[in-house]
Design a protein around this motif. Structure first.
Motif, PDB file in Angstrom:
ATOM      1  N   GLU A   1      38.913  48.351  34.564  1.00  0.00           N
ATOM      2  CA  GLU A   1      38.866  49.778  35.019  1.00  0.00           C
ATOM      3  C   GLU A   1      37.055  50.450  34.552  1.00  0.00           C
ATOM      4  O   GLU A   1      36.715  51.333  35.678  1.00  0.00           O
ATOM      5  N   LEU A   2      36.495  49.869  33.920  1.00  0.00           N
ATOM      6  CA  LEU A   2      35.312  50.234  33.235  1.00  0.00           C
ATOM      7  C   LEU A   2      33.882  49.456  34.458  1.00  0.00           C
ATOM      8  O   LEU A   2      33.097  50.629  35.106  1.00  0.00           O
ATOM      9  N   TRP A   3      34.128  48.673  34.844  1.00  0.00           N
ATOM     10  CA  TRP A   3      33.539  47.926  35.996  1.00  0.00           C
ATOM     11  C   TRP A   3      33.789  49.105  37.115  1.00  0.00           C
ATOM     12  O   TRP A   3      32.883  49.582  37.751  1.00  0.00           O
ATOM     13  N   LYS A   4      34.675  49.560  37.634  1.00  0.00           N
ATOM     14  CA  LYS A   4      34.878  50.276  38.653  1.00  0.00           C
ATOM     15  C   LYS A   4      34.574  51.535  38.831  1.00  0.00           C
ATOM     16  O   LYS A   4      34.038  51.897  39.546  1.00  0.00           O
ATOM     17  N   ASN A   5      35.042  51.786  37.496  1.00  0.00           N
ATOM     18  CA  ASN A   5      33.849  53.800  37.440  1.00  0.00           C
ATOM     19  C   ASN A   5      32.158  53.543  37.037  1.00  0.00           C
ATOM     20  O   ASN A   5      31.080  54.354  37.157  1.00  0.00           O
TER      21      ASN A   5
ATOM     22  N   THR B   1      31.635  65.052  43.645  1.00  0.00           N
ATOM     23  CA  THR B   1      32.962  64.265  44.285  1.00  0.00           C
ATOM     24  C   THR B   1      33.510  63.948  44.830  1.00  0.00           C
ATOM     25  O   THR B   1      33.941  63.046  45.265  1.00  0.00           O
ATOM     26  N   GLY B   2      32.521  62.268  44.711  1.00  0.00           N
ATOM     27  CA  GLY B   2      32.628  60.917  44.861  1.00  0.00           C
ATOM     28  C   GLY B   2      34.005  59.971  43.822  1.00  0.00           C
ATOM     29  O   GLY B   2      34.203  61.332  43.795  1.00  0.00           O
ATOM     30  N   ASN B   3      33.715  59.237  44.274  1.00  0.00           N
ATOM     31  CA  ASN B   3      34.887  58.271  43.815  1.00  0.00           C
ATOM     32  C   ASN B   3      34.904  56.715  43.689  1.00  0.00           C
ATOM     33  O   ASN B   3      33.624  56.518  43.510  1.00  0.00           O
ATOM     34  N   PRO B   4      34.950  56.045  42.647  1.00  0.00           N
ATOM     35  CA  PRO B   4      34.552  54.789  42.727  1.00  0.00           C
ATOM     36  C   PRO B   4      34.860  53.867  44.043  1.00  0.00           C
ATOM     37  O   PRO B   4      33.372  53.197  43.781  1.00  0.00           O
ATOM     38  N   LYS B   5      35.117  54.352  44.939  1.00  0.00           N
ATOM     39  CA  LYS B   5      35.114  53.438  45.886  1.00  0.00           C
ATOM     40  C   LYS B   5      33.519  54.323  46.599  1.00  0.00           C
ATOM     41  O   LYS B   5      33.097  52.933  47.593  1.00  0.00           O
ATOM     42  N   ASN B   6      32.918  54.923  46.622  1.00  0.00           N
ATOM     43  CA  ASN B   6      31.457  54.494  46.758  1.00  0.00           C
ATOM     44  C   ASN B   6      30.397  53.795  46.105  1.00  0.00           C
ATOM     45  O   ASN B   6      29.497  54.056  46.365  1.00  0.00           O
ATOM     46  N   ILE B   7      31.195  53.447  44.868  1.00  0.00           N
ATOM     47  CA  ILE B   7      29.986  52.280  43.930  1.00  0.00           C
ATOM     48  C   ILE B   7      30.260  51.127  44.408  1.00  0.00           C
ATOM     49  O   ILE B   7      31.435  50.206  44.517  1.00  0.00           O
ATOM     50  N   ILE B   8      29.245  50.377  45.521  1.00  0.00           N
ATOM     51  CA  ILE B   8      29.511  49.187  46.281  1.00  0.00           C
ATOM     52  C   ILE B   8      28.316  48.327  45.545  1.00  0.00           C
ATOM     53  O   ILE B   8      28.796  46.675  45.770  1.00  0.00           O
ATOM     54  N   LYS B   9      28.093  47.959  44.812  1.00  0.00           N
ATOM     55  CA  LYS B   9      27.378  47.207  43.858  1.00  0.00           C
ATOM     56  C   LYS B   9      27.208  48.027  42.211  1.00  0.00           C
ATOM     57  O   LYS B   9      26.863  48.586  42.598  1.00  0.00           O
ATOM     58  N   ARG B  10      27.191  46.989  41.561  1.00  0.00           N
ATOM     59  CA  ARG B  10      27.251  47.622  40.276  1.00  0.00           C
ATOM     60  C   ARG B  10      26.186  45.910  39.372  1.00  0.00           C
ATOM     61  O   ARG B  10      26.435  44.771  40.068  1.00  0.00           O
TER      62      ARG B  10
ATOM     63  N   VAL C   1      24.608  44.729  36.011  1.00  0.00           N
ATOM     64  CA  VAL C   1      23.997  44.488  34.523  1.00  0.00           C
ATOM     65  C   VAL C   1      22.776  43.169  34.108  1.00  0.00           C
ATOM     66  O   VAL C   1      23.512  41.854  34.213  1.00  0.00           O
ATOM     67  N   ALA C   2      21.540  44.164  33.655  1.00  0.00           N
ATOM     68  CA  ALA C   2      21.319  42.775  32.872  1.00  0.00           C
ATOM     69  C   ALA C   2      20.548  41.860  34.489  1.00  0.00           C
ATOM     70  O   ALA C   2      20.647  40.861  34.603  1.00  0.00           O
ATOM     71  N   GLY C   3      20.690  42.397  35.518  1.00  0.00           N
ATOM     72  CA  GLY C   3      19.622  42.025  36.918  1.00  0.00           C
ATOM     73  C   GLY C   3      20.461  41.043  37.854  1.00  0.00           C
ATOM     74  O   GLY C   3      20.223  40.591  38.761  1.00  0.00           O
ATOM     75  N   LYS C   4      21.765  41.027  37.554  1.00  0.00           N
ATOM     76  CA  LYS C   4      22.793  40.194  37.771  1.00  0.00           C
ATOM     77  C   LYS C   4      23.755  40.911  38.925  1.00  0.00           C
ATOM     78  O   LYS C   4      24.795  42.367  37.214  1.00  0.00           O
ATOM     79  N   ILE C   5      24.524  40.910  39.242  1.00  0.00           N
ATOM     80  CA  ILE C   5      25.543  41.416  40.671  1.00  0.00           C
ATOM     81  C   ILE C   5      26.711  41.729  40.104  1.00  0.00           C
ATOM     82  O   ILE C   5      26.722  39.842  39.750  1.00  0.00           O
ATOM     83  N   ILE C   6      27.588  41.925  38.990  1.00  0.00           N
ATOM     84  CA  ILE C   6      28.861  41.861  38.223  1.00  0.00           C
ATOM     85  C   ILE C   6      29.592  42.115  39.752  1.00  0.00           C
ATOM     86  O   ILE C   6      30.405  43.115  40.223  1.00  0.00           O
ATOM     87  N   ASP C   7      30.742  41.269  39.581  1.00  0.00           N
ATOM     88  CA  ASP C   7      31.672  40.926  40.704  1.00  0.00           C
ATOM     89  C   ASP C   7      32.735  41.357  39.765  1.00  0.00           C
ATOM     90  O   ASP C   7      32.786  41.903  38.803  1.00  0.00           O
ATOM     91  N   GLU C   8      33.512  42.347  40.435  1.00  0.00           N
ATOM     92  CA  GLU C   8      35.432  42.461  40.020  1.00  0.00           C
ATOM     93  C   GLU C   8      35.810  41.933  38.652  1.00  0.00           C
ATOM     94  O   GLU C   8      35.584  40.675  39.803  1.00  0.00           O
ATOM     95  N   PRO C   9      35.700  42.012  37.845  1.00  0.00           N
ATOM     96  CA  PRO C   9      36.318  41.157  36.433  1.00  0.00           C
ATOM     97  C   PRO C   9      37.670  41.050  36.966  1.00  0.00           C
ATOM     98  O   PRO C   9      38.607  42.060  37.015  1.00  0.00           O
ATOM     99  N   TYR C  10      38.672  39.930  36.684  1.00  0.00           N
ATOM    100  CA  TYR C  10      40.098  40.189  36.299  1.00  0.00           C
ATOM    101  C   TYR C  10      40.462  39.756  37.395  1.00  0.00           C
ATOM    102  O   TYR C  10      41.532  40.748  37.506  1.00  0.00           O
TER     103      TYR C  10
END
Length: 426
Positions: free
Chosen positions: A115-119, A405-414, A416-425
Motif C-alpha cells: 500500500e505504501l508503494w501503491k500510494n 483529484t488524482g489516485n494511485p493509478k496515475n502513478i505509473i513508475k516509482r 527509489v535511489a535511482g532504481k525502478i521499484i515494481d509492486e512488491p509481493y
C-alpha cells in the motif's frame, strides 16, 4: 562502474520552501543513484547518456511519510469517533497484542508495504509494537520491497495492558539487540529509537533509550502534546517537570540525535523554543488530529520559528496512507487555523505543502526529497491524462490537480535511489 542515465519529462520539485522548480521537457541526470543535475537540454558531455523518455508526464520527488503505525494498518478507518486515550485502549492496544504472531504480522506488513508503494510513498518512519520478532520481520519485508524506512520497536513499561507491558531492562536489552543486528544490515531500512510516549514509559526506560541513542548514534521518534487529556495525564505523572518536552530532553531523547516528535498540537512557547534549539522535526498529522479531536497544530508558527516540518499519515489515527490526502487535509486545517488566528497565521499553499511532503520530510533521511545535485533519486512518474480538464493547464496546475483529484493509478513508475521499484509481493 558508474552508470549515467537521464530521465526526461515535465520535472517539478521544490528546492526552497514554497517555490517550484519547473523544467518542461527537461532531464534529470543520475550517476548511479545520485542526481548529477537537472537540465533543459543535455550538455554536450552528457549526450551519450541513456535516456528514459516519459514524454508529457510529470516527474516529481517520491513522497515521504514521517510518522505512521504499521501494526494499526488493519484498523484503518475504525474507531475515529473517540479521543486519543480511549481510542488507544479500545482499538490500538488490542490490535497490537496480535503481533506476537509473526504469521499474522507478515500478512499485515506485506500488505502495508504494497500500500505504501501503491500510494507513491518511497520512504517512511514507522512504529511497530513491543514485539521484537515481528519488528525484525517488517525490516526484512521493507528491504525486500525496495522502499526506504526507519523502523522502530515500540517501548512501553507502564500504563498499558499487561499483554503489552515490558520489563524496563528487557525492553532496553531487546532494543539494543535490534540495533546491533539491523543497524548495518540494510542500506535504506534502518532502526530508530521508539518510546511510544511519556504516559507509557517510565523515566528509567526513557533514560535507557536515550543512552542507546547516544551510544549508537541512532535517531529517535515519539509523540508530544497531541491531546489535552494526554498532557494532563503527563502532568499528573511528572509534576517535577515544567512541561512535557522537558521529560524527553532530560532523558536525552530530544535532539541529541535526529529526532521526530509527532503532532505537537498544544505546545507551550518554551517547548516550541526547545524544539527549535534542538532542531527537532515535527511530524504534522492533520487527519489524525481531526479524527481524534486533538486540534490543529500551529504549523505556520513552527515554520516561522525555523522548526523542520514533515507531513505524516499517522495511520490509523489518520484514515489514509495517501500523502496526497494528507496534503489536502493539511491545506484545509491551515485554512481553519488562519481564521482562528485572526488571519495572522497564513494558510499553507500547494507549493509549500508539496515541499513538506517531499524535501521537508525527506531531509530527515539526508539528501532525499528533491532533484538537486547530490540528492538520491527518489521519484514518481505521474500520468495525469485521465484527469480531465477543459483548458490547457500549467505544470504546477497539473500537479495541484493530481494532488487534489488524482489516485494511485496515475502513478505509473516509482523510483527509489535511482532504481525502478515494481509492486512488491504481487
Amino acid at each position: 562502474m558508474s552508470q549515467i542515465k537521464a530521465i526526461k519529462g515535465n520535472i517539478i520539485f521544490t528546492k526552497n520552501f514554497g517555490e517550484y522548480e519547473i523544467i518542461e521537457n527537461g532531464y534529470v541526470v543520475l550517476v548511479n543513484k545520485i542526481i548529477k543535475g537537472v537540465y533543459e537540454v543535455l550538455p554536450e558531455e552528457l549526450k551519450n547518456a541513456s535516456v528514459i523518455d516519459y514524454g508529457d508526464k510529470l516527474i516529481i520527488p517520491g513522497f515521504v511519510d514521517l510518522h505512521l503505525h504499521g501494526p494499526q494498518f488493519p484498523n484503518l478507518g475504525l474507531g475515529l469517533d473517540k479521543e486519543l486515550m480511549p481510542w488507544l485502549e479500545t482499538y490500538t492496544f488490542p490490535e497490537e497484542e496480535k503481533y506476537w504472531d509473526t504469521t499474522y504480522a507478515k500478512d499485515v506488513y506485506t500488505s502495508l508495504a504494497r500500500e505504501l508503494w501503491k500510494n507513491g510513498t518511497t520512504r517512511s518512519c514507522i512504529f511497530t509494537t513491543v514485539h521484537l520478532d515481528s519488528t525484525k520481520l517488517l525490516m526484512d519485508i521493507l528491504n525486500h520491497s525496495g522502499l526506504g524506512a526507519y523502523v522502530g520497536k515500540v517501548n512501553m513499561d507502564r500504563n498499558c495492558p499487561e499483554f503489552l507491558r515490558e520489563d524496563s531492562v528487557k525492553s532496553i536489552e531487546d532494543t539494543e539487540n535490534f540495533i546491533n543486528e539491523y543497524g548495518d544490515k540494510y542500506e535504506r531500512v534502518k532502526p530508530i529509537i521508539t518510546p511510544r510516549f511519556v504516559p507509557t514509559c517510565t523515566t528509567k526506560l526513557l533514560r535507557g533509550l536515550g543512552d542507546l541513542a547516544e551510544k549508537y548514534k541512532i535517531p529517535v521518534q515519539s509523540h508530544l502534546s497531541e491531546n489535552k487529556d494526554e498532557i494532563e495525564f503527563v502532568k499528573s505523572l511528572h509534576p517535577e517537570y515544567k512541561n512535557y518536552a522537558s521529560i524527553y530532553k532530560d532523558a536525552g531523547l530530544l535532539g541529541n540525535q535526529p529526532t521526530i516528535m509527532a503532532h505537537c498540537v498544544l505546545l507551550e512557547d518554551e517547548e516550541i523554543e526547545m524544539l527549535k534549539q534542538n532542531k527537532v522535526f515535527v511530524a504534522h498529522s492533520p487527519n489524525s488530529n481531526s479524527n481524534l479531536a486533538s486540534g490543529i497544530a500551529p504549523i505556520r508558527k513552527f515554520i516561522n520559528e525555523g522548526i523542520p516540518i514533515g507531513l505524516a499519515s499517522d495511520i490509523s489515527g489518520g484514515h489514509s496512507l495517501s500523502m496526497c490526502n494528507v496534503m489536502v487535509d493539511s491545506a484545509q486545517a491551515s485554512n481553519i487555523k488562519w481564521l482562528e488566528s485572526g488571519k495572522k497565521e497564513a494558510p499553507l499553499n500547494t507549493a509549500e505543502l508539496f515541499y513538506l511532503a517531499t524535501k521537508g520530510s525527506g531531509s530527515f533521511f539526508g539528501k532525499v526529497g528533491s532533484f538537486e545535485k547530490g540528492y538520491e533519486f527518489d521519484a514518481l512518474v505521474i500520468d495525469d491524462s485521465s484527469l480531465k480538464s477543459f483548458k490547457k493547464l500549467s505544470i504546477q496546475e497539473r500537479l495541484q490537480k493530481f494532488i487534489y483529484t488524482g489516485n494511485p493509478k496515475n502513478i505509473i513508475k516509482r523510483y527509489v535511489a535511482g532504481k525502478i521499484i515494481d509492486e512488491p509481493y504481487r
